[in-house]
Design a protein around this motif. Structure first.
Motif, mmCIF file in Angstrom:
data_model
loop_
_atom_site.group_PDB
_atom_site.id
_atom_site.type_symbol
_atom_site.label_atom_id
_atom_site.label_comp_id
_atom_site.label_asym_id
_atom_site.label_seq_id
_atom_site.Cartn_x
_atom_site.Cartn_y
_atom_site.Cartn_z
ATOM 1 N N GLY A 265 -34.074 115.739 55.875
ATOM 2 C CA GLY A 265 -34.528 115.755 54.493
ATOM 3 C C GLY A 265 -33.887 116.796 53.607
ATOM 4 O O GLY A 265 -34.352 117.025 52.477
ATOM 5 N N HIS A 266 -32.810 117.439 54.068
ATOM 6 C CA HIS A 266 -32.097 118.401 53.230
ATOM 7 C C HIS A 266 -31.100 117.664 52.334
ATOM 8 O O HIS A 266 -30.730 116.522 52.590
ATOM 9 N N THR A 267 -30.660 118.344 51.294
ATOM 10 C CA THR A 267 -29.831 117.721 50.271
ATOM 11 C C THR A 267 -28.374 118.166 50.386
ATOM 12 O O THR A 267 -28.076 119.196 51.010
ATOM 13 N N PRO A 268 -27.459 117.436 49.756
ATOM 14 C CA PRO A 268 -26.072 117.912 49.691
ATOM 15 C C PRO A 268 -25.947 119.286 49.036
ATOM 16 O O PRO A 268 -25.069 120.074 49.397
ATOM 17 N N ALA A 269 -26.818 119.584 48.072
ATOM 18 C CA ALA A 269 -26.784 120.906 47.444
ATOM 19 C C ALA A 269 -27.126 122.002 48.446
ATOM 20 O O ALA A 269 -26.560 123.105 48.403
ATOM 21 N N ASP A 270 -28.040 121.717 49.386
ATOM 22 C CA ASP A 270 -28.339 122.674 50.446
ATOM 23 C C ASP A 270 -27.101 122.930 51.298
ATOM 24 O O ASP A 270 -26.755 124.080 51.595
ATOM 25 N N VAL A 271 -26.435 121.859 51.707
ATOM 26 C CA VAL A 271 -25.256 121.978 52.561
ATOM 27 C C VAL A 271 -24.163 122.765 51.840
ATOM 28 O O VAL A 271 -23.508 123.640 52.431
ATOM 29 N N ALA A 272 -23.961 122.482 50.553
ATOM 30 C CA ALA A 272 -22.949 123.223 49.783
ATOM 31 C C ALA A 272 -23.302 124.701 49.695
ATOM 32 O O ALA A 272 -22.417 125.569 49.767
#
Length: 442
Positions: A346-353
């Protein structure tokens, strides 16, 4: 050249949105509304629904060049990085010969790298028991900080620090206003554990108990409290150290920590006996431990996710966990590996970035890297987040076809990578010669 990249999904510090990113002179000029008309003469590339992320910043890479370039090298490491959406590497000071422990050794390393790199590359210095007078000159020469081990490193030319050595090094790094990055495993706990031998992964795991990490991190925090040194904990795998790190941060101490894709995506229960491509130090731990690492990323106790790409030749990965070289090769696969598990949780691409670009850039003081916003370098990764692929080691660009991800199906296909407004890789294939730059601490 003026360039505009448009996408319905641009990952900015404020979140994911449709936008057009204007680039001039290798820097991001502006992030504009999607579809903004470009002036005549502008090169425009519309990425459609492919996602535009900041180029990843990997601050934990063992390139091993010169001296052990048959393990890896600047050309192959940076090709793998470019194919995987990584635009900036910071090279570790050990496993090359000579190690980066004097200014003269740094110059040898820079000479080996200068004409070979496809991405931007900077360098960590090394802090050893006997090179304390070299730290000031290395700092002045532009290394990003100093790497130390609290337990044996695995190579004789890079000995670990005793508690006395650590205190002296920490005091000197604090005097310089520098950063100390530390492999934190306590040698006493390792010596008391059963030695690793044979093909059973459970035996290897028992030889590197989480208590060794927990004790070493607690000792580091004590040093930070006394000396005020800015300290970063490398490749944390033990969830038992997380409360100590969280408490140190709550106290206002300058302590940060990272973990790695393999600790977030693999689990001890899944490692086959004899599969030493999974061997690393500290080790991949159990699934429940992995869950707590993810929670620590979510709550900010852990800052960064970086590869700890530590390759070797295939003959060193013998099927005996006591004898095999410890290191996981994943430089090209970090983004899809982490995204595969992040999306499931449930994490977002913004988290990964944030974990893989913005925070590592901040750690190294690379304020012009790591995010899509005006004034930063125009470094980008173009990702098809919903597409999948199966990992074939022979198709990877790092020098030796060994990886713990062989045969795994991952989400997230890296379509292209851009460095300072220039496309350097597309569909995993390099498009340019070695046009990366060598970086120094600013």
């Amino acid at each position: 050249m003026r360039l505009v990249l448009s996408s319905t999904r641009v990952v900015t510090p404020e979140g994911v949105r449709a936008a057009s990113v204007a680039v001039t002179g290798g820097r991001i000029e502006a992030v504009l509304p999607y579809g903004t008309a470009a002036p005549p003469g502008t090169v425009v590339e519309d990425l459609g629904d492919d996602m535009l992320l900041p180029g990843l910043v990997d601050t934990h890479v063992h390139i091993n060049d010169p001296g052990r370039s048959e393990w890896e090298g600047f050309r192959t490491a940076t090709l793998a990085a470019a194919a995987g959406g990584v635009t900036t590497l910071v090279d570790m000071p050990l496993n090359s010969l000579p190690p980066t422990t004097t200014v003269g050794h740094l110059r040898i390393k820079q000479d080996a790298a200068r004409a070979a790199v496809h991405t931007d590359v900077g360098f960590w210095g090394g802090a050893l028991p006997d090179n304390l007078p070299e730290l000031g000159p290395l700092h002045a020469a532009g290394v990003f900080g100093f790497k130390s081990f609290l337990s044996p490193s695995g190579v004789p030319e890079f000995p670990h620090l005793t508690r006395h050595d650590l205190d002296a090094v920490a005091a000197e790094v604090a005097r310089l206003g520098g950063l100390l990055i530390v492999h934190a495993e306590d040698p006493g706990h390792l010596a008391a554990a059963p030695p690793a031998a044979g093909p059973r992964y459970a035996g290897f795991l028992a030889s590197r108990p989480g208590a060794a990490e927990d004790a070493a991190v607690a000792a580091l925090v004590d040093v930070v409290r006394r000396r005020g040194t800015r300290v970063h904990v490398l490749h944390l795998s033990s969830c038992g150290a997380l409360p100590v790190i969280a408490a140190a941060r709550a106290e206002g101490l300058p302590v940060t920590a990272e973990t790695c894709p393999h600790f977030l995506t693999l689990a001890a229960e899944e490692v086959p006996d004899g599969a030493t491509e999974f061997k690393c130090c500290p080790p991949i731990r159990e699934a429940g431990n992995r869950d707590r690492l993810w929670a620590a990323l979510a709550d900010g106790t852990l800052d960064c996710v970086v590869s700890d790409h530590s390759p070797c030749t295939t003959d060193l990965k013998v099927p005996d966990f006591g004898a095999a070289w410890g290191g996981i090769s994943s430089l090209q696969l970090g983004l899809p590996a982490v995204w595969t598990e992040a999306r499931r949780r449930g994490h977002t691409p913004a988290d990964v970035a944030r974990w893989m670009a913005t925070a590592p850039a901040a750690l190294a003081g690379l304020g012009h890297k790591g995010a899509i916003e005006a004034g930063r370098d125009a470094d980008f990764a173009v990702l098809a987040p919903d597409e999948t692929f199966t990992v074939d080691p022979a198709a990877l660009h790092h020098r030796n076809p060994v990886t713990a991800y062989a045969g795994r199906t991952l989400h997230g296909v890296v379509r292209a990578t851009w460095l300072r407004g220039r496309k350097i890789a597309e569909h995993g294939v390099p498009l340019t010669g070695p046009t990366g730059r060598l970086l120094e601490r600013r």
